[in-house]
Scaffold this active site. Structure first.
Site, PDB file in Angstrom:
ATOM      1  N   GLU A 167      28.377  96.725  51.595  1.00  0.00           N
ATOM      2  CA  GLU A 167      28.827  95.357  51.315  1.00  0.00           C
ATOM      3  C   GLU A 167      30.034  95.319  50.371  1.00  0.00           C
ATOM      4  OE1 GLU A 167      25.374  93.165  50.041  1.00  0.00           O
ATOM      5  OE2 GLU A 167      24.270  93.600  51.857  1.00  0.00           O
ATOM      6  N   GLU A 374      20.156  96.106  56.787  1.00  0.00           N
ATOM      7  CA  GLU A 374      19.345  95.356  55.812  1.00  0.00           C
ATOM      8  C   GLU A 374      18.954  94.035  56.440  1.00  0.00           C
ATOM      9  OE1 GLU A 374      20.933  94.632  51.890  1.00  0.00           O
ATOM     10  OE2 GLU A 374      21.727  96.672  51.752  1.00  0.00           O
TER      11      GLU A 374
HETATM   12  O1  IFM Z   1      19.289  93.706  47.114  1.00  0.00           O
HETATM   13  C1  IFM Z   1      20.431  93.457  47.858  1.00  0.00           C
HETATM   14  C2  IFM Z   1      21.091  94.746  48.275  1.00  0.00           C
HETATM   15  O2  IFM Z   1      21.391  95.543  47.188  1.00  0.00           O
HETATM   16  C3  IFM Z   1      22.375  94.456  49.009  1.00  0.00           C
HETATM   17  N1  IFM Z   1      22.168  93.526  50.080  1.00  0.00           N
HETATM   18  C4  IFM Z   1      21.427  92.323  49.794  1.00  0.00           C
HETATM   19  C5  IFM Z   1      20.123  92.666  49.106  1.00  0.00           C
HETATM   20  C6  IFM Z   1      19.332  91.378  48.813  1.00  0.00           C
HETATM   21  O3  IFM Z   1      20.081  90.525  48.027  1.00  0.00           O
END
Ligand code: IFM
Length: 468
Positions: A167, A374
């Protein structure tokens, strides 16, 4: 209409974590200080003053956590390497103790038939590099290439997939543009430089990895669908700006080797900003990857800040507009759909957004394999009188999103895998420990792990290769 969600035999099921969110042991094994150590110890930066000093104490519970991962069945585990464990000052020779820790983890995974997936950077920049300019400095991208080479050399024989950065939008824009994340600047020009240097770092790391490893290399983006709050031209333009800001500033250079013209125009007065781009950079950034990783949680409904009253009248939840930093500069604000389902942390749930996102990426940008690296929900979990953690809302959330992902596959999108965020409840950045995303409940004072109902549900999904 629910579909009969059966997945291919090769579909990759996984869970994900990140170093600073779970490891703790911030002074063990020769680890250097990272920007998140500094930031979380700065009063007022995180909820409740929480820090990752101990977090889930994963560093000291590696074997237990490996067994939990293995207990899910045939799967993959995505974890990140803490740069400051490998190079405590962000440059120079490798710290063997740091490498040994991740070697133990990788070997432990393989011994349990779990595929290791490494993220090289999940936000914990060595503080020494931040002191030299952090992601606003081009040198950080060069240093990242060297760090990637060290990790590739040390773990390259055993890792099955490499994610360069997680990200980069959050790195650049939350870290330097809004100040919500470390290092905590709210400066649009700094964020633009960081935007470019994270992409350059991805290019440098990919190059370094390809010199040593054969395993596939990609990057994880949090591409977020943006929908206008109304059909008013200002809201439509606001949603397009937000899409440029959050999504196209990364997708376009990676796949087309250009920054989006509307964003270049929008940010033209923020100097030096995108002047950080040097001849040849974009050609490097667009060098082919092997896959694209996408992290998806929710969809944003966007209104122009001049139309927030109208949005309120239309029934949206409206927060006071930001007055400084990158969000104020954008002139677009997210408004809440009160009627939508929400997670326990009040994030809107929109599974169809995931289908749309996957279809959009495959239609507009690439036919590369896509992985959802994710997806998950933070719920108000607690251990009940029976000692168990019952989390039906999380199961519902995961199931809906897997159906949405499957719908994209049925529409011909090349989606190869899915990783639940997260294996463990953990340190949720500026929200500290107030949000629990895990399939496994962590009692922070004792570090006791309790698999939740969702853990057992996910195990069934993996075993059946289908939704139950
Ligand atoms: O916890 C975070 C992660 O580190 C990066 N993506 C989003 C998740 C939830 O906010």
């Amino acid at each position: 209409m629910p579909n009969n969600a059966k997945f291919s035999k090769a579909f990759v099921w996984g869970t994900a974590t990140a170093s600073y969110q779970i490891e703790g042991a911030v002074r063990a094994g020769g680890r250097g200080t990272s920007i998140w150590d500094t930031f979380s110890h700065t009063p007022g930066r995180t909820a409740n003053g929480d820090t990752g000093d101990i977090a889930c104490a994963h560093y000291d519970h590696v074997d237990e956590d490996l067994d939990l991962i293995a207990g899910l069945g045939r799967s993959a585990y995505r974890f990140s390497v803490a740069w400051s464990r490998i190079q405590p000052e962000g440059k120079g020779p490798a710290n063997q103790e740091g490498l040994d820790f991740y070697r133990r983890l990788v070997d432990g995974l393989r011994a349990r038939r779990v595929a290791p997936v490494v993220t090289l950077y999940h936000w914990d920049l060595p503080q020494a590099l931040e002191d030299a300019g952090g992601w606003t400095a081009r040198d950080t991208a060069e240093r990242f290439g060297e760090y990637a080479a060290i990790v590739a050399e040390a773990l390259g024989d055993s890792v099955e997939m490499w994610v360069t950065l997680n990200e980069p939008w959050c790195v650049a824009w939350l870290g330097y543009g809004t100040g919500e994340h470390a290092p905590g600047y709210a400066d649009v020009s700094k964020a633009l430089m960081a935007n470019h240097h994270t992409l350059l770092a991805h290019a440098r790391a990919s190059e370094a990895l390809r010199r040593t490893v054969k395993a596939p290399v990609g990057i994880a983006l949090n591409v977020t669908p943006m929908i206008p709050a109304s059909d008013h031209e200002l809201d439509i333009a606001a949603a397009k700006r937000a899409d440029g800001f959050q999504n196209r500033l990364f997708l376009d250079p990676l796949f087309w080797g250009t920054y989006p013209a509307d964003m270049v125009e929008h940010y033209s007065s923020h100097k030096p900003g995108l002047d950080a781009v040097r001849p040849g950079d974009l050609e490097e950034i667009r060098r082919p990857m092997d896959f694209l990783a996408l992290n998806y949680y929710s969809t944003n409904v966007m209104a122009d800040v001049a139309r927030l009253d109208a949005a309120k009248q239309a029934g949206f939840e409206v927060a006071p507009p930001p007055t400084s930093g990158a969000n104020a500069d954008l002139g677009a604000a997210r408004v809440g759909r009160v009627y939508a389902p929400h997670t326990g942390a009040r994030w809107e749930v929109d599974p169809s957004g995931l289908t749309g996102l996957l279809v959009r990426i495959s239609e507009e940008y690439t036919s590369l394999p896509l992985y959802v690296t994710e997806n998950g929900s933070a719920e108000l979990d607690y251990a009940g009188p029976d000692g168990q953690v019952h989390d039906p809302k999380r199961i519902w959330y995961l199931e809906q999103h897997l159906r949405a992902l499957h719908a994209a596959i049925e529409r011909g999108v090349n989606v190869r895998g899915y990783f639940v965020w997260s294996l463990l409840d953990n340190f949720e950045w500026a929200h500290g420990f107030s949000m629990r995303f895990g399939l496994v409940f962590v009692d922070y004072p004792t570090a006791k792990r309790t698999p939740k109902d969702s853990y057992r549900w996910y195990r069934q999904v993996i075993a059946a290769n289908a939704l139950p």
